[in-house]
Design an enzyme around this catalytic site. Structure first.
Site, mmCIF file in Angstrom:
data_model
loop_
_atom_site.group_PDB
_atom_site.id
_atom_site.type_symbol
_atom_site.label_atom_id
_atom_site.label_comp_id
_atom_site.label_asym_id
_atom_site.label_seq_id
_atom_site.Cartn_x
_atom_site.Cartn_y
_atom_site.Cartn_z
ATOM 1 N N LYS A 21 -4.252 -17.728 -0.561
ATOM 2 C CA LYS A 21 -3.375 -18.281 0.174
ATOM 3 C C LYS A 21 -3.309 -17.477 1.532
ATOM 4 O O LYS A 21 -4.302 -17.334 2.208
ATOM 5 C CB LYS A 21 -1.987 -18.242 -0.502
ATOM 6 C CG LYS A 21 -1.815 -18.810 -1.856
ATOM 7 C CD LYS A 21 -2.212 -20.365 -1.620
ATOM 8 C CE LYS A 21 -2.440 -21.153 -2.909
ATOM 9 N NZ LYS A 21 -2.261 -20.638 -4.192
ATOM 10 N N ASP A 44 5.377 -11.694 -7.860
ATOM 11 C CA ASP A 44 4.330 -12.358 -7.292
ATOM 12 C C ASP A 44 4.793 -12.360 -5.717
ATOM 13 O O ASP A 44 5.729 -12.891 -5.552
ATOM 14 C CB ASP A 44 4.384 -13.846 -7.808
ATOM 15 C CG ASP A 44 3.205 -14.533 -7.122
ATOM 16 O OD1 ASP A 44 2.910 -14.530 -5.940
ATOM 17 O OD2 ASP A 44 2.679 -15.381 -7.982
ATOM 18 N N TYR A 59 5.363 -20.721 -9.684
ATOM 19 C CA TYR A 59 4.301 -21.288 -9.291
ATOM 20 C C TYR A 59 4.114 -22.155 -10.811
ATOM 21 O O TYR A 59 4.126 -21.739 -11.558
ATOM 22 C CB TYR A 59 3.110 -20.450 -8.957
ATOM 23 C CG TYR A 59 2.027 -21.310 -9.042
ATOM 24 C CD1 TYR A 59 1.881 -22.865 -8.382
ATOM 25 C CD2 TYR A 59 0.795 -21.150 -9.768
ATOM 26 C CE1 TYR A 59 0.578 -23.565 -8.182
ATOM 27 C CE2 TYR A 59 -0.200 -21.960 -10.034
ATOM 28 C CZ TYR A 59 -0.405 -23.251 -8.981
ATOM 29 O OH TYR A 59 -1.535 -23.984 -9.479
ATOM 30 N N ARG A 94 -20.145 -7.168 -13.088
ATOM 31 C CA ARG A 94 -18.991 -7.394 -13.563
ATOM 32 C C ARG A 94 -18.201 -6.083 -13.877
ATOM 33 O O ARG A 94 -16.984 -6.039 -13.954
ATOM 34 C CB ARG A 94 -18.978 -8.004 -15.368
ATOM 35 C CG ARG A 94 -17.906 -8.787 -15.564
ATOM 36 C CD ARG A 94 -18.270 -9.960 -16.677
ATOM 37 N NE ARG A 94 -19.594 -9.954 -17.277
ATOM 38 C CZ ARG A 94 -20.034 -9.204 -18.370
ATOM 39 N NH1 ARG A 94 -18.938 -7.982 -18.596
ATOM 40 N NH2 ARG A 94 -21.093 -9.045 -18.885
HETATM 41 C C1 LIG Z 1 2.783 -18.221 -6.065
HETATM 42 C C2 LIG Z 1 1.605 -18.315 -6.679
HETATM 43 N N1 LIG Z 1 1.057 -17.347 -7.690
HETATM 44 C C3 LIG Z 1 0.027 -17.927 -8.124
HETATM 45 C C4 LIG Z 1 -0.781 -18.967 -7.813
HETATM 46 C C5 LIG Z 1 -1.989 -19.020 -8.830
HETATM 47 O O1 LIG Z 1 -3.249 -18.708 -7.632
HETATM 48 P P1 LIG Z 1 -4.611 -19.299 -7.529
HETATM 49 O O2 LIG Z 1 -4.559 -20.935 -7.470
HETATM 50 O O3 LIG Z 1 -5.171 -18.649 -6.494
HETATM 51 O O4 LIG Z 1 -5.170 -19.406 -9.055
HETATM 52 C C6 LIG Z 1 -0.314 -19.767 -6.812
HETATM 53 C C7 LIG Z 1 -1.045 -20.986 -6.694
HETATM 54 O O5 LIG Z 1 -0.839 -21.885 -5.765
HETATM 55 C C8 LIG Z 1 0.873 -19.665 -6.126
HETATM 56 O O6 LIG Z 1 1.537 -20.437 -5.235
#
Ligand SMILES: Cc1ncc(COP(=O)(O)O)c(C=O)c1O
Length: 405
Positions: free
Chosen positions: A225, A200, A135, A81
């Site tokens: 992704k 992001d 998101y 951790r």
């Molecule tokens: C733009 C974006 N940020 C953050 C996230 C969250 O990521 P995770 O699903 O890996 O927790 C997503 C998930 O689809 C996303 O599309």
């Protein structure tokens, strides 16, 4: 005679590692620069959760140092951790690609965002200014205040006025999920003043955009992704300066959202093909966006100025019929995989956002979001074309089910 590995001087090796290298070269080599010197080609996967040490006094000093600034532990790890060598390779590589000092990996994108919010809230700065759309779950985390934060939603032009003395973070996505709306990151970073801007960068990836160069202090990815790229790893990562990285490692240590070493290995491997994948899929996406824009069955196409492999479009007909009609394209949430995925944000990725807020952010109920993969463009178009045509399928689906039982 072979040169003994030890004969390669560390300083010569360091010179190679720190020389400026193109993104495509970093993608393949960053995080692996020591391997040849160790006589290895593939990076080792270290699955240890704990590490033996006969010197408890030294461990006490190292843990004190970590508690003070969160710097990565030098030498043998202590406990998984606190840090893992395989995960650290991915972090090094991603930091190089994003052009930041450091990166800190987490079990998912949401774990990464949670760590950022907790790190800011721990200093008493609980107010967040954010721009929609985000998101769906990021929106939900902020709106519901699950981590004790309070959010003010605004548009990019309103950021400066929305800042308060207790504002700890400004958050944007560009291109945003799911409308692919873009913000001028440099202008937004300027409006933030001394408040850290979190961008992001999941949709753009460092191949198309490096937000840190435009003033973002924190660059977040759902590494699930494009970074992983094959739909088989769940992960998150924040690229940032070392001071902030230390705080994130401390939060990760205390709250436990660590990335598994096997995921770290797969992510490092995913990064090596990231530029090739993103460029190839983007070319196909641009072509599909153009064909959709010229199609009378499509009301509106969203495709970002910076390009990319995501296309969103609004249909005149029933979007659920299109989802039910694809045959080659996979009807699934998520994005960034080698195969093409399509989903209906109002039903899945953004369902958790209040319907009025969702629509107010430009997420129409007729919007479909497509993550374009590496298939041939003509095969993808043929599938979209037949799905948009919406032929009656009830009998066909019934037949498929019967054939399976
Ligand atoms: C733009 C974006 N940020 C953050 C996230 C969250 O990521 P995770 O699903 O890996 O927790 C997503 C998930 O689809 C996303 O599309």
């Amino acid at each position: 005679m072979d040169t003994p590995l030890d004969a390669v001087s560390p300083s010569a090796y360091d010179d190679v590692r720190t020389a400026p290298r193109a993104l495509a070269t970093e993608a393949v080599h960053a995080g692996r620069d020591d391997l040849a010197r160790q006589g290895l080609h593939a990076p080792p996967i270290d699955l240890s959760t704990t590490y033996p040490s006969y010197d408890s006094r030294a461990e006490a000093a190292r843990i004190d140092a970590f508690a003070a600034d969160g710097a990565e532990l030098e030498g043998t790890p202590v406990y998984a951790r606190l840090g893992n060598p395989t995960v650290a390779r991915f972090e090094t590589a991603l930091a190089r690609l994003e052009g930041t000092e450091s990166a800190v990996a987490f079990a998912s994108g949401m774990a990464a965002l949670s760590a950022v919010l907790l790190a800011r809230a721990a200093t008493g700065l609980r107010h967040v200014v954010a721009v929609r759309p985000l998101y769906g779950c990021s929106d939900h985390l902020l709106t519901a205040g699950l981590l004790g934060t309070e959010v003010t939603w605004t548009d990019p032009a309103g950021i400066a006025d929305a800042l308060r003395p207790d504002t700890g973070l400004v958050m944007v996505e560009s291109p945003a999920n799911p409308t692919l709306a873009e913000v001028d990151l440099r202008a937004v970073a300027h409006a933030c003043g001394s408040v850290p801007l979190l961008a992001d960068n999941t949709f753009a990836t460092p191949v198309l955009q490096r937000p840190a160069e435009q003033g973002a202090r924190l660059v977040l990815h759902s590494a699930t992704k494009y970074l992983g790229g094959h739909g088989d790893v769940m992960a998150g990562v924040v690229a940032c300066d070392e001071e902030f990285a230390g705080k994130l490692r401390q939060v990760r240590f205390a709250t436990g959202g660590v990335l598994h070493p096997l995921a770290g290995y797969l992510l490092l491997r995913g990064l090596s093909t990231l530029p090739v994948r993103v460029r190839a899929a983007s070319a196909t996406a641009a072509e599909l966006a153009a064909r959709l824009a010229a199609d009378p069955r499509v009301a509106r196409v969203h495709y970002p100025r910076i390009g990319g492999a995501m296309v969103a479009f609004e249909v005149h007909g029933d979007p659920h019929e299109v989802i039910g009609g694809v045959r080659l394209i996979t009807p699934a949430v998520s994005l960034g995989s080698v195969d093409t995925l399509i989903q209906h944000p109002a039903s899945i990725s953004h369902r958790i956002v209040d319907a009025d807020d969702r629509r107010g952010a430009g997420v129409s109920d007729r919007l479909l979001r497509m993550s374009v993969g590496l298939e041939d463009v003509e095969d993808l178009w043929a599938d979209l074309d037949q799905a948009l045509a919406g032929r009656p399928r009830a009998a066909e689906v019934k037949g498929l089910h019967e054939a399976m039982i």
